[in-house]
Design a protein around this motif. Structure first.
Motif, short mmCIF file in Angstrom:
data_model
loop_
_atom_site.label_atom_id
_atom_site.label_comp_id
_atom_site.label_asym_id
_atom_site.label_seq_id
_atom_site.Cartn_x
_atom_site.Cartn_y
_atom_site.Cartn_z
N ASN A 107 0.93 -1.22 0.03
CA ASN A 107 -0.07 -0.16 0.10
C ASN A 107 0.82 1.37 0.18
O ASN A 107 0.58 2.17 -0.80
CB ASN A 107 -0.94 0.04 1.19
CG ASN A 107 -1.85 -1.09 1.14
OD1 ASN A 107 -2.40 -1.52 0.11
ND2 ASN A 107 -2.56 -1.41 2.19
N ASP B 141 2.57 1.65 -3.21
CA ASP B 141 1.56 1.80 -4.52
C ASP B 141 1.16 3.48 -4.38
O ASP B 141 0.92 4.16 -5.52
CB ASP B 141 0.25 1.12 -4.26
CG ASP B 141 0.32 -0.29 -4.93
OD1 ASP B 141 1.42 -0.61 -5.42
OD2 ASP B 141 -0.33 -1.13 -4.26
N ALA B 142 0.91 3.83 -3.16
CA ALA B 142 0.67 5.39 -3.13
C ALA B 142 1.69 6.31 -3.46
O ALA B 142 1.36 7.41 -4.51
CB ALA B 142 0.62 5.61 -1.51
N ASP C 96 4.00 5.32 -5.84
CA ASP C 96 4.22 5.10 -7.33
C ASP C 96 3.17 5.82 -8.16
O ASP C 96 3.43 6.18 -9.25
CB ASP C 96 4.10 3.68 -7.51
CG ASP C 96 5.17 2.89 -7.29
OD1 ASP C 96 6.27 3.49 -6.94
OD2 ASP C 96 5.14 1.50 -7.21
N LYS C 97 1.94 5.99 -7.58
CA LYS C 97 0.75 6.62 -8.17
C LYS C 97 1.44 8.32 -8.41
O LYS C 97 1.24 8.90 -9.50
CB LYS C 97 -0.40 6.83 -7.43
CG LYS C 97 -1.19 5.19 -7.75
CD LYS C 97 -2.39 5.19 -6.77
CE LYS C 97 -3.09 3.88 -6.82
NZ LYS C 97 -4.46 3.82 -6.14
N GLN C 98 1.84 8.86 -7.50
CA GLN C 98 2.52 10.09 -7.52
C GLN C 98 3.65 10.19 -8.72
O GLN C 98 3.63 11.21 -9.15
CB GLN C 98 3.01 10.51 -6.26
CG GLN C 98 2.02 10.66 -4.90
CD GLN C 98 2.41 11.18 -3.76
OE1 GLN C 98 3.05 12.25 -3.57
NE2 GLN C 98 2.30 10.34 -2.70
N ALA D 130 3.98 8.61 -11.15
CA ALA D 130 3.50 8.22 -12.51
C ALA D 130 2.75 9.77 -13.05
O ALA D 130 2.79 9.94 -14.08
CB ALA D 130 2.25 7.38 -12.60
N ASN D 131 2.03 10.33 -11.93
CA ASN D 131 1.36 11.47 -12.32
C ASN D 131 2.46 12.74 -12.66
O ASN D 131 2.07 13.55 -13.57
CB ASN D 131 0.47 12.06 -11.06
CG ASN D 131 -0.70 11.07 -11.07
OD1 ASN D 131 -1.25 10.51 -11.82
ND2 ASN D 131 -1.36 11.07 -9.93
N ILE E 40 7.48 0.13 -12.33
CA ILE E 40 6.06 0.10 -11.72
C ILE E 40 5.24 -0.68 -12.42
O ILE E 40 4.52 -1.36 -11.69
CB ILE E 40 5.61 1.83 -11.55
CG1 ILE E 40 6.68 2.55 -10.76
CG2 ILE E 40 4.25 1.89 -11.20
CD1 ILE E 40 6.52 4.13 -10.59
#
Length: 206
Positions: free
Chosen positions: A76, A79-80, A82-84, A86-87, A114
């Protein structure tokens, strides 16, 4: 006519100043984007290391349910961030003036890793992949993150950023070495019987 020359000169100088200001702003913006993404990449590398170590211990234990909560918590956290990444990576991928190798390390290294992460997790928790393979697979991803961090300042022309990133990357590599030691020892302690295989001992020594 005599009044026109100073006016034209002032206009030309004004244009140069505006162009210079735009160039400085663009350069600053690139440095800022790289710094922001690099901060997230360094953080993600640490979370990936935690996830690698806990997952290796979980697999070595025969996937004891008591150890699964730590793995899920690590996933978790990873993932949090990794999302940042990617953005924020979009500003670099879609922008101009960035060093080609830096963009390549971001796209084919960090972002591709990722994308690969879900398959590495599936292999670790859903197959009979041994704990040492889990460590190797995760470390490949972490090395891609470290490579990007090492390369991020090149070509920016910002001496302060280059110096700071160089020191940070050295610390990141040291932290990863220490974490790898932890991973090998943890999977050995969770194995039955508790032991380091010859391969794991060699990897630990390295």
């Amino acid at each position: 006519s005599s009044d026109l020359v100073p006016t034209v000169t002032a206009l030309i100088l004004g244009v140069f100043q505006i162009v210079g200001a735009v160039d400085n702003y663009s350069s600053f913006k690139r440095v800022q984007n790289l710094t922001n993404v690099n901060t997230l990449v360094v953080r993600a590398a640490g979370y990936l290391a935690d996830e690698r170590d806990d997952t290796a211990g979980y697999v070595a234990s025969g996937k004891l349910p008591a150890l699964s909560a730590a793995v899920q918590k690590d996933q978790n956290a990873t993932d949090a961030v990794d999302k940042q990444i990617a953005n924020q990576a979009q500003a670099i991928q879609n922008g101009s003036g960035y060093r080609a190798q830096t963009v390549l390390d971001l796209a084919n290294g960090v972002l591709a890793s990722i994308g690969d992460l879900k398959y590495i997790r599936q292999a670790a928790t859903g197959t009979k992949s041994p704990a040492l393979s889990v460590i190797t697979n995760y470390d490949r991803l972490i090395q891609a993150f470290i490579t990007f961090s090492n390369d991020v300042a090149a070509g920016t022309g910002n001496a302060t950023l280059q110096s700071d990133v160089s020191v940070l990357n050295s610390l990141l590599r040291m932290e990863d070495d220490a974490s790898l030691q932890r991973a090998y020892l943890y999977q050995a302690l969770e194995s039955t019987p508790e032991a380091l295989t010859p391969v794991a001992l060699t990897d630990l020594n390295q």
